[in-house]
Design a protein around this motif. Sequence first.
Motif, mmCIF file in Angstrom:
data_model
loop_
_atom_site.group_PDB
_atom_site.id
_atom_site.type_symbol
_atom_site.label_atom_id
_atom_site.label_comp_id
_atom_site.label_asym_id
_atom_site.label_seq_id
_atom_site.Cartn_x
_atom_site.Cartn_y
_atom_site.Cartn_z
ATOM 1 N N SER A 166 13.040 -10.499 14.340
ATOM 2 C CA SER A 166 14.040 -11.321 13.682
ATOM 3 C C SER A 166 15.297 -10.493 13.480
ATOM 4 N N THR A 167 16.444 -11.080 13.803
ATOM 5 C CA THR A 167 17.726 -10.413 13.558
ATOM 6 C C THR A 167 18.429 -11.041 12.362
ATOM 7 N N ALA A 168 17.648 -11.671 11.485
ATOM 8 C CA ALA A 168 18.216 -12.281 10.285
ATOM 9 C C ALA A 168 18.337 -11.283 9.140
ATOM 10 N N ALA A 169 17.914 -10.055 9.350
ATOM 11 C CA ALA A 169 18.043 -9.014 8.331
ATOM 12 C C ALA A 169 19.463 -8.445 8.334
ATOM 13 N N SER A 170 19.778 -7.656 7.339
ATOM 14 C CA SER A 170 21.113 -7.071 7.234
ATOM 15 C C SER A 170 21.359 -6.068 8.356
ATOM 16 N N LYS A 171 22.633 -5.754 8.603
ATOM 17 C CA LYS A 171 22.968 -4.789 9.650
ATOM 18 C C LYS A 171 22.428 -3.405 9.316
ATOM 19 N N ASP A 172 22.413 -3.047 8.033
ATOM 20 C CA ASP A 172 21.868 -1.748 7.649
ATOM 21 C C ASP A 172 20.383 -1.666 7.984
ATOM 22 N N VAL A 173 19.656 -2.725 7.656
ATOM 23 C CA VAL A 173 18.227 -2.751 7.950
ATOM 24 C C VAL A 173 17.989 -2.718 9.458
ATOM 25 N N LEU A 174 18.761 -3.506 10.195
ATOM 26 C CA LEU A 174 18.595 -3.541 11.649
ATOM 27 C C LEU A 174 18.966 -2.197 12.286
ATOM 28 N N SER A 175 19.986 -1.545 11.783
ATOM 29 C CA SER A 175 20.364 -0.226 12.318
ATOM 30 C C SER A 175 19.235 0.782 12.125
ATOM 31 N N THR A 176 18.652 0.767 10.926
ATOM 32 C CA THR A 176 17.522 1.659 10.660
ATOM 33 C C THR A 176 16.345 1.336 11.571
ATOM 34 N N ALA A 177 16.091 0.041 11.751
ATOM 35 C CA ALA A 177 14.990 -0.372 12.624
ATOM 36 C C ALA A 177 15.219 0.088 14.055
ATOM 37 N N MET A 178 16.450 -0.035 14.540
ATOM 38 C CA MET A 178 16.740 0.387 15.910
ATOM 39 C C MET A 178 16.612 1.906 16.066
ATOM 40 N N ASP A 179 16.994 2.649 15.032
ATOM 41 C CA ASP A 179 16.796 4.103 15.065
ATOM 42 C C ASP A 179 15.314 4.429 15.220
ATOM 43 N N ARG A 180 14.506 3.770 14.408
ATOM 44 C CA ARG A 180 13.062 4.024 14.450
ATOM 45 C C ARG A 180 12.455 3.593 15.785
ATOM 46 N N LEU A 181 12.910 2.456 16.279
ATOM 47 C CA LEU A 181 12.369 1.948 17.548
ATOM 48 C C LEU A 181 12.702 2.903 18.687
ATOM 49 N N ARG A 193 25.026 -9.377 13.960
ATOM 50 C CA ARG A 193 23.722 -8.716 13.992
ATOM 51 C C ARG A 193 23.121 -8.758 15.387
ATOM 52 N N ARG A 194 23.287 -9.898 16.055
ATOM 53 C CA ARG A 194 22.825 -9.979 17.447
ATOM 54 C C ARG A 194 23.507 -8.916 18.291
ATOM 55 N N ASP A 195 24.825 -8.792 18.150
ATOM 56 C CA ASP A 195 25.571 -7.826 18.948
ATOM 57 C C ASP A 195 25.083 -6.409 18.695
ATOM 58 N N LEU A 196 24.800 -6.103 17.441
ATOM 59 C CA LEU A 196 24.299 -4.766 17.106
ATOM 60 C C LEU A 196 22.973 -4.500 17.823
ATOM 61 N N ALA A 256 0.817 -1.214 0.000
ATOM 62 C CA ALA A 256 0.000 0.000 0.000
ATOM 63 C C ALA A 256 0.849 1.263 0.000
ATOM 64 N N GLY A 257 2.158 1.087 -0.069
ATOM 65 C CA GLY A 257 3.053 2.231 -0.163
ATOM 66 C C GLY A 257 3.658 2.699 1.142
ATOM 67 N N GLU A 258 3.410 1.973 2.230
ATOM 68 C CA GLU A 258 3.978 2.370 3.519
ATOM 69 C C GLU A 258 5.427 1.899 3.642
ATOM 70 N N ASP A 259 6.196 2.623 4.416
ATOM 71 C CA ASP A 259 7.611 2.303 4.640
ATOM 72 C C ASP A 259 7.716 1.408 5.869
ATOM 73 N N ILE A 260 7.721 0.097 5.656
ATOM 74 C CA ILE A 260 7.696 -0.875 6.738
ATOM 75 C C ILE A 260 8.951 -1.743 6.693
ATOM 76 N N ILE A 261 9.532 -1.983 7.866
ATOM 77 C CA ILE A 261 10.622 -2.949 8.009
ATOM 78 C C ILE A 261 10.038 -4.207 8.616
ATOM 79 N N ASP A 262 10.070 -5.296 7.863
ATOM 80 C CA ASP A 262 9.454 -6.543 8.303
ATOM 81 C C ASP A 262 10.453 -7.381 9.083
ATOM 82 N N LEU A 263 10.321 -7.361 10.409
ATOM 83 C CA LEU A 263 11.144 -8.205 11.281
ATOM 84 C C LEU A 263 10.276 -9.270 11.956
ATOM 85 N N GLY A 264 9.172 -9.622 11.297
ATOM 86 C CA GLY A 264 8.269 -10.604 11.861
ATOM 87 C C GLY A 264 8.658 -12.039 11.575
#
Length: 402
Positions: free
Chosen positions: A377-392, A301-304, A29-37
Amino acid sequence: MKVAASRLAPVKASASASASQAAKAAIAAGEDIIDLGMGEPDFDTPLHIIEAAHQAALNGETRYPPTEGTAAMRQAVVSKLSRENNLSYAANEVIVSNGAKQVLFNAMMATLEQGDEVLLCAPYFGQYKDIVLILGGTPVTVQCPASGGFRLTPEALEAAITPKTRWLMLNLPSNPAGAVYSDADLRALGAVQEKHPDLLILSDEIYEHILFDGRKFLSFAAACPSLKDRTLTVNGVSKAYAMTGWRVGYGAGPLPLIAAMAKVQSQISSGVCAVAQAAAAAALNGPQDEVRRFCAAFEDRRDLVVARIADIKGLTLDPPGGAFYGFIGCAALIGATTQNGEILRDDAEITAYILKEAGIAAVPGSAYELSPFFRISTAASKDVLSTAMDRLALAVGKLTLA
């Protein structure tokens, strides 16, 4: 008109799949979502595995395979268990199924009578409970709190066993918490089970190769050899080899159990795609360099994520010992107020807030029967996880804590 059978009434859709589907719908639908489900490696299947599948297809391995698995795949499992786990099985003590989940289903359908109890160590993979319910069993939750490293204790196990207990389900290391059991832990659990000769053990070892901090893996049946004849060891190639879409899992256990499971499978799906089995055999028999590379990446990725969560007031995360999830404590957010004046009453509402405010799909701890937590899920890339942590961090920072 009634369509669904009553046995399905208590069964819910997979929480992780539901979270991921909601994320995909929002993205569409055009939303900016990071899927860590969803717990799915972001790596491609190693090339030598793909080449083995290609060659199998060219060689004509495209006909009905044996229900229990091809001879080559069953032998690959036998060799793998001997080489890596110090477990000795004959080929007819192995079954190959459409993913490890079908191994679980086969085992429960082959053994459960109405009302038989199955012990589940909360937090646990949600489909354990649903499979038991569908097949007429009674799931019994044993709480394994964070204070004990999310591990089952001998005392809790002994207290939960009744004359109706048929199975204990273990997950080594565990989804969602990444709990890891020491050799001594497993032997202590085995000592309890020795006293209950009718109790079967299902050891789900799908995350076996994803261990951190120099830990070494030990199969339950190897730690407790006297219980091997009533243990079903479950594994597969999806997580360690980045082969989630190939759908190949396997189980090894006593011949009467495997034969009964094969009878079940013959009526549901018959044998697993022969080309996929050729790929899985190549994974087990071939070089393991990529497995080690994947594990090192998962540890980074876990450490990050652990480091970033430590900086977010109101959230907690002890370093998981394995698997690729963060089971994040959010007790301090219960009762928090959003900028719109809404009060977050439980971890389901917290994950809904995180999806709406941070654009992150996560799964509430209630789906694993241990709250208040949520799983990413921490199976995503470090870049994706870094962005997710910023948002969180930004989203949690907007809350007014109780």
